[in-house]
Design a protein around this motif. Structure first.
Motif, PDB file in Angstrom:
ATOM      1  N   VAL A 209     -29.681  -4.429   1.487  1.00  0.00           N
ATOM      2  CA  VAL A 209     -28.516  -3.909   0.784  1.00  0.00           C
ATOM      3  C   VAL A 209     -28.758  -4.009  -0.712  1.00  0.00           C
ATOM      4  CG1 VAL A 209     -26.060  -4.210   0.352  1.00  0.00           C
ATOM      5  CG2 VAL A 209     -26.975  -4.623   2.643  1.00  0.00           C
ATOM      6  N   SER A 210     -28.274  -3.012  -1.431  1.00  0.00           N
ATOM      7  CA  SER A 210     -28.349  -3.044  -2.887  1.00  0.00           C
ATOM      8  C   SER A 210     -26.966  -2.699  -3.439  1.00  0.00           C
ATOM      9  CB  SER A 210     -29.381  -2.046  -3.394  1.00  0.00           C
ATOM     10  OG  SER A 210     -29.454  -2.112  -4.798  1.00  0.00           O
ATOM     11  N   PRO A 211     -26.384  -3.501  -4.347  1.00  0.00           N
ATOM     12  CA  PRO A 211     -26.950  -4.726  -4.917  1.00  0.00           C
ATOM     13  C   PRO A 211     -26.941  -5.880  -3.925  1.00  0.00           C
ATOM     14  CG  PRO A 211     -24.710  -4.437  -5.674  1.00  0.00           C
ATOM     15  CD  PRO A 211     -25.053  -3.186  -4.907  1.00  0.00           C
ATOM     16  N   LYS A 212     -27.612  -6.953  -4.259  1.00  0.00           N
ATOM     17  CA  LYS A 212     -27.745  -8.080  -3.346  1.00  0.00           C
ATOM     18  C   LYS A 212     -26.450  -8.873  -3.202  1.00  0.00           C
ATOM     19  CE  LYS A 212     -32.064  -7.391  -2.386  1.00  0.00           C
ATOM     20  NZ  LYS A 212     -32.457  -6.945  -1.037  1.00  0.00           N
ATOM     21  N   SER A 213     -25.559  -8.751  -4.145  1.00  0.00           N
ATOM     22  CA  SER A 213     -24.265  -9.432  -4.052  1.00  0.00           C
ATOM     23  C   SER A 213     -23.193  -8.554  -4.665  1.00  0.00           C
ATOM     24  CB  SER A 213     -24.305 -10.794  -4.753  1.00  0.00           C
ATOM     25  OG  SER A 213     -24.497 -10.627  -6.135  1.00  0.00           O
ATOM     26  N   LYS A 214     -21.952  -8.806  -4.255  1.00  0.00           N
ATOM     27  CA  LYS A 214     -20.834  -7.993  -4.741  1.00  0.00           C
ATOM     28  C   LYS A 214     -19.604  -8.881  -4.840  1.00  0.00           C
ATOM     29  CE  LYS A 214     -18.107  -3.866  -3.638  1.00  0.00           C
ATOM     30  NZ  LYS A 214     -18.261  -3.233  -4.938  1.00  0.00           N
ATOM     31  N   THR A 215     -18.905  -8.784  -5.960  1.00  0.00           N
ATOM     32  CA  THR A 215     -17.658  -9.523  -6.139  1.00  0.00           C
ATOM     33  C   THR A 215     -16.492  -8.589  -5.863  1.00  0.00           C
ATOM     34  OG1 THR A 215     -18.663 -10.938  -7.813  1.00  0.00           O
ATOM     35  CG2 THR A 215     -16.270 -10.842  -7.771  1.00  0.00           C
ATOM     36  N   CYS A 216     -15.613  -9.012  -4.945  1.00  0.00           N
ATOM     37  CA  CYS A 216     -14.502  -8.124  -4.559  1.00  0.00           C
ATOM     38  C   CYS A 216     -13.414  -8.909  -3.842  1.00  0.00           C
ATOM     39  CB  CYS A 216     -15.007  -6.993  -3.668  1.00  0.00           C
ATOM     40  SG  CYS A 216     -15.759  -7.558  -2.141  1.00  0.00           S
ATOM     41  N   PHE A 217     -12.319  -8.202  -3.573  1.00  0.00           N
ATOM     42  CA  PHE A 217     -11.186  -8.756  -2.838  1.00  0.00           C
ATOM     43  C   PHE A 217     -11.267  -8.258  -1.390  1.00  0.00           C
ATOM     44  CE2 PHE A 217      -9.983  -8.738  -7.246  1.00  0.00           C
ATOM     45  CZ  PHE A 217      -9.259  -9.909  -7.421  1.00  0.00           C
ATOM     46  N   PHE A 218     -12.305  -8.613  -0.685  1.00  0.00           N
ATOM     47  CA  PHE A 218     -12.580  -7.956   0.589  1.00  0.00           C
ATOM     48  C   PHE A 218     -11.644  -8.385   1.717  1.00  0.00           C
ATOM     49  CE2 PHE A 218     -14.700 -11.891   1.323  1.00  0.00           C
ATOM     50  CZ  PHE A 218     -14.896 -12.019   2.692  1.00  0.00           C
ATOM     51  N   MET A 219     -10.834  -9.430   1.517  1.00  0.00           N
ATOM     52  CA  MET A 219      -9.897  -9.857   2.562  1.00  0.00           C
ATOM     53  C   MET A 219      -8.438  -9.608   2.196  1.00  0.00           C
ATOM     54  SD  MET A 219     -11.403 -13.397   4.137  1.00  0.00           S
ATOM     55  CE  MET A 219     -11.462 -14.252   2.565  1.00  0.00           C
ATOM     56  N   SER A 220      -8.174  -8.987   1.060  1.00  0.00           N
ATOM     57  CA  SER A 220      -6.807  -8.852   0.583  1.00  0.00           C
ATOM     58  C   SER A 220      -6.208  -7.504   0.988  1.00  0.00           C
ATOM     59  CB  SER A 220      -6.767  -8.997  -0.946  1.00  0.00           C
ATOM     60  OG  SER A 220      -5.438  -8.992  -1.402  1.00  0.00           O
ATOM     61  N   SER A 221      -5.213  -7.551   1.835  1.00  0.00           N
ATOM     62  CA  SER A 221      -4.551  -6.326   2.284  1.00  0.00           C
ATOM     63  C   SER A 221      -3.638  -5.769   1.208  1.00  0.00           C
ATOM     64  CB  SER A 221      -3.730  -6.607   3.537  1.00  0.00           C
ATOM     65  OG  SER A 221      -2.924  -5.503   3.867  1.00  0.00           O
ATOM     66  N   LYS A 222      -3.542  -4.466   1.155  1.00  0.00           N
ATOM     67  CA  LYS A 222      -2.509  -3.829   0.342  1.00  0.00           C
ATOM     68  C   LYS A 222      -1.153  -4.104   0.972  1.00  0.00           C
ATOM     69  CE  LYS A 222      -5.630  -0.138  -1.160  1.00  0.00           C
ATOM     70  NZ  LYS A 222      -5.926   1.316  -1.139  1.00  0.00           N
ATOM     71  N   ASP A 223      -0.088  -3.844   0.244  1.00  0.00           N
ATOM     72  CA  ASP A 223       1.263  -4.092   0.749  1.00  0.00           C
ATOM     73  C   ASP A 223       1.735  -2.942   1.636  1.00  0.00           C
ATOM     74  OD1 ASP A 223       1.384  -6.468  -0.573  1.00  0.00           O
ATOM     75  OD2 ASP A 223       2.940  -5.868  -2.000  1.00  0.00           O
ATOM     76  N   LEU A 224       2.516  -3.297   2.630  1.00  0.00           N
ATOM     77  CA  LEU A 224       3.085  -2.312   3.545  1.00  0.00           C
ATOM     78  C   LEU A 224       4.249  -1.577   2.886  1.00  0.00           C
ATOM     79  CD1 LEU A 224       3.336  -1.099   6.426  1.00  0.00           C
ATOM     80  CD2 LEU A 224       4.822  -3.035   6.989  1.00  0.00           C
ATOM     81  N   ASN A 225       4.272  -0.266   3.042  1.00  0.00           N
ATOM     82  CA  ASN A 225       5.381   0.574   2.591  1.00  0.00           C
ATOM     83  C   ASN A 225       5.642   1.596   3.693  1.00  0.00           C
ATOM     84  OD1 ASN A 225       7.081   2.494   1.508  1.00  0.00           O
ATOM     85  ND2 ASN A 225       5.967   2.732  -0.412  1.00  0.00           N
ATOM     86  N   ASP A 305      -9.196   1.780   3.816  1.00  0.00           N
ATOM     87  CA  ASP A 305      -8.485   1.933   2.547  1.00  0.00           C
ATOM     88  C   ASP A 305      -7.181   1.124   2.496  1.00  0.00           C
ATOM     89  OD1 ASP A 305      -6.741   3.372   4.123  1.00  0.00           O
ATOM     90  OD2 ASP A 305      -7.052   5.284   3.106  1.00  0.00           O
ATOM     91  N   SER A 306      -6.881   0.371   3.551  1.00  0.00           N
ATOM     92  CA  SER A 306      -5.729  -0.534   3.505  1.00  0.00           C
ATOM     93  C   SER A 306      -6.111  -1.895   2.912  1.00  0.00           C
ATOM     94  CB  SER A 306      -5.144  -0.743   4.907  1.00  0.00           C
ATOM     95  OG  SER A 306      -6.057  -1.435   5.733  1.00  0.00           O
ATOM     96  N   ILE A 307      -7.409  -2.075   2.605  1.00  0.00           N
ATOM     97  CA  ILE A 307      -7.929  -3.319   2.035  1.00  0.00           C
ATOM     98  C   ILE A 307      -8.498  -3.033   0.657  1.00  0.00           C
ATOM     99  CG2 ILE A 307      -9.532  -5.242   2.383  1.00  0.00           C
ATOM    100  CD1 ILE A 307      -7.434  -5.037   4.541  1.00  0.00           C
ATOM    101  N   TYR A 308      -8.376  -3.982  -0.249  1.00  0.00           N
ATOM    102  CA  TYR A 308      -8.974  -3.836  -1.572  1.00  0.00           C
ATOM    103  C   TYR A 308     -10.481  -4.040  -1.483  1.00  0.00           C
ATOM    104  CZ  TYR A 308      -4.419  -3.862  -3.747  1.00  0.00           C
ATOM    105  OH  TYR A 308      -3.148  -3.535  -4.111  1.00  0.00           O
ATOM    106  N   SER A 309     -11.198  -3.253  -2.248  1.00  0.00           N
ATOM    107  CA  SER A 309     -12.651  -3.443  -2.296  1.00  0.00           C
ATOM    108  C   SER A 309     -13.107  -3.941  -3.657  1.00  0.00           C
ATOM    109  CB  SER A 309     -13.370  -2.128  -1.966  1.00  0.00           C
ATOM    110  OG  SER A 309     -12.986  -1.123  -2.873  1.00  0.00           O
ATOM    111  N   ASP A 310     -12.452  -3.496  -4.716  1.00  0.00           N
ATOM    112  CA  ASP A 310     -12.859  -3.899  -6.056  1.00  0.00           C
ATOM    113  C   ASP A 310     -11.760  -4.719  -6.728  1.00  0.00           C
ATOM    114  OD1 ASP A 310     -15.445  -2.697  -6.084  1.00  0.00           O
ATOM    115  OD2 ASP A 310     -14.455  -0.755  -6.201  1.00  0.00           O
ATOM    116  N   ARG A 311     -10.921  -4.069  -7.512  1.00  0.00           N
ATOM    117  CA  ARG A 311      -9.884  -4.815  -8.234  1.00  0.00           C
ATOM    118  C   ARG A 311      -8.553  -4.734  -7.515  1.00  0.00           C
ATOM    119  NH1 ARG A 311     -11.941  -8.464 -10.849  1.00  0.00           N
ATOM    120  NH2 ARG A 311      -9.887  -8.766 -11.776  1.00  0.00           N
ATOM    121  N   GLU A 312      -7.932  -5.891  -7.328  1.00  0.00           N
ATOM    122  CA  GLU A 312      -6.612  -5.927  -6.718  1.00  0.00           C
ATOM    123  C   GLU A 312      -5.558  -5.714  -7.795  1.00  0.00           C
ATOM    124  OE1 GLU A 312      -4.313  -8.798  -3.588  1.00  0.00           O
ATOM    125  OE2 GLU A 312      -4.963  -9.703  -5.444  1.00  0.00           O
ATOM    126  N   HIS A 313      -4.575  -4.892  -7.484  1.00  0.00           N
ATOM    127  CA  HIS A 313      -3.480  -4.640  -8.430  1.00  0.00           C
ATOM    128  C   HIS A 313      -2.205  -5.245  -7.875  1.00  0.00           C
ATOM    129  CE1 HIS A 313       0.170  -2.293  -9.501  1.00  0.00           C
ATOM    130  NE2 HIS A 313      -0.299  -2.476 -10.707  1.00  0.00           N
TER     131      HIS A 313
END
Length: 401
Positions: A209-225, A305-313
């Motif tokens: 995989v490239s890049p070898k590491s990634k910083t993200c919010f990979f477990m944070s769900s968006k809010d239900l609407n 797309d129900s999960i954040y991948s980069d920046r959580e708002h």
């Protein structure tokens, strides 16, 4: 006449309960000082529960109490007096997830029992089992769609409740142990540290995989609407639509109760919702603190797309600046200030029904008539009269960033 679902709103404390009731909730749920899953909320003393029941019942609103923590024997021994108290004050139902707690409730009272989403009910066979155990309503896991919920209701004959708005746990039906590991706090006993919301670094050194590491919010769900699914929920015969958020603020509680109730009342009278009206409801939902929105599993299975991948708002442009505590028609409204605002600021008064009123705070005085240019939290100030204003109306302001 079309039967619309109940709007069930969170009550983190007595004041928030009053806000929820006055802004249109059909029922509220709250926790006592023990036995619930939100130990960090203000929660209710026994005296406050009595006052809450009296306030809500006077206005035709139901009150449910959460007993949804998983308890050890020592805590089970402390439970009967509290259950008996809830029965005596007229609580309309308790929300449980543990079979031991359920047995205690049945032995000590005749209270209705709702199964917590922590009970993992996502199919009709499970619902039928809980029905045999004495449950009258199942709060279904957020993995279930509206159509699946309708099927469970039809087969089991039980009332069904689904979540319609708010924060969502990344774990299956809320069964999470991440905060146990990261903070030593038990998520299923009221101590959730919201560890899934943190930013993590993923290490891919053993993969191509490239890049070898990634910083993200990979477990944070968006809010239900779920505002766009109200017609479908009504047609499916869903009994209760639950708004998550006993830890959320007054603006959140009041705005959501009001918006969802008004939307359902419109659907009750009109089969089709004009796009312009739907857009206005969504605009209101953007005025409360929230992460980016998703419809999750309500219509179809949630995707990546129900999960954040980069920046959580998370956030909102609006804050509560005060509550109306007295109205003198054609003279003034008396406001209890919660967040500072200035002379000349444009505010919005949120009525219990109908559109928000825009106000220019062109004159601010104290109770002695002395003029202010800036208010202070915790004080009382007078503003010009607003037609239709009522005690406990929220005043909000768009923050300038």
């Amino acid at each position: 006449m079309v039967k619309i679902p109940e709007i069930l709103a969170p009550a983190g404390n007595l004041e928030k309960l009053k806000v929820a009731v006055l802004y249109g909730a059909d029922a509220v749920y709250l926790g006592g000082m023990k036995f619930g899953l939100r130990s960090a909320a203000d929660n209710f003393t026994n005296a406050e529960i009595e006052e809450a029941v009296a306030f809500a019942h006077k206005r035709g609103v139901l009150v449910y109490v959460v007993l949804n923590s998983f308890l050890h024997d020592k805590e089970i021994e402390e439970l009967p007096p509290f259950v008996q108290f809830l029965h005596q004050v007229g609580i309309d139902a308790v929300i449980v997830s543990d079979l031991g707690v359920l047995q205690v409730v049945r032995q000590c009272s005749k209270l209705k029992i709702h199964l917590s989403t922590q009970g993992n009910c996502i199919n009709a066979h499970s619902a039928l089992f809980w029905k045999q155990m004495g449950v009258t309503r199942v709060i279904l896991g957020r993995e279930v769609s509206i159509q699946e919920a309708a099927k469970i209701k039809k087969i089991s004959g039980l009332e069904v409740e689904i979540f319609i708005h708010g924060s969502m746990c990344i774990a299956y039906s809320g069964n999470c142990t991440i905060s146990n590991y990261t903070k030593g706090r038990d998520s299923n006993r009221g101590g959730c540290a919201h560890s899934c919301r943190f930013e993590y670094t993923l290490d891919f050194q053993d993969r191509n995989v490239s890049p070898k590491s990634k910083t993200c919010f990979f477990m944070s769900s968006k809010d239900l609407n779920g505002i766009e699914y109200l017609t479908e929920a009504t047609q499916a015969g869903i009994d209760s639509l639950k708004i998550e958020g006993r830890m959320k603020g007054h603006l959140y509680v009041g705005t959501l109760a009001k918006t969802y109730k008004e939307a359902l009342l419109y659907i009750k009278q009109n089969q089709k919702v004009p796009s312009k009206l739907a857009a206005s409801w969504n605009q209101e939902l953007l005025k409360v603190t929230h992460r980016d929105y998703t419809s999750a599993n309500l219509g179809a299975k949630a995707s990546f797309d129900s999960i954040y991948s980069d920046r959580e708002h998370e956030g909102s442009d609006f804050i509560v600046v005060g509550f109306v505590v007295e109205v003198v028609p054609e003279e003034f409204i008396l406001v209890e200030v919660r967040n500072a605002f200035y002379k000349g600021d444009y505010l919005e008064l949120l009525p219990f029904k109908g559109k928000a009123h825009s106000i220019n705070a062109d004159k601010i005085t104290n109770v002695l008539g002395e003029e202010y240019t800036k208010t202070k939290p915790g004080t009382l100030v007078k503003l010009s009269s607003v037609e239709g204003a009522e005690v406990y109306n929220i005043l909000r302001k768009r923050e300038v960033t």
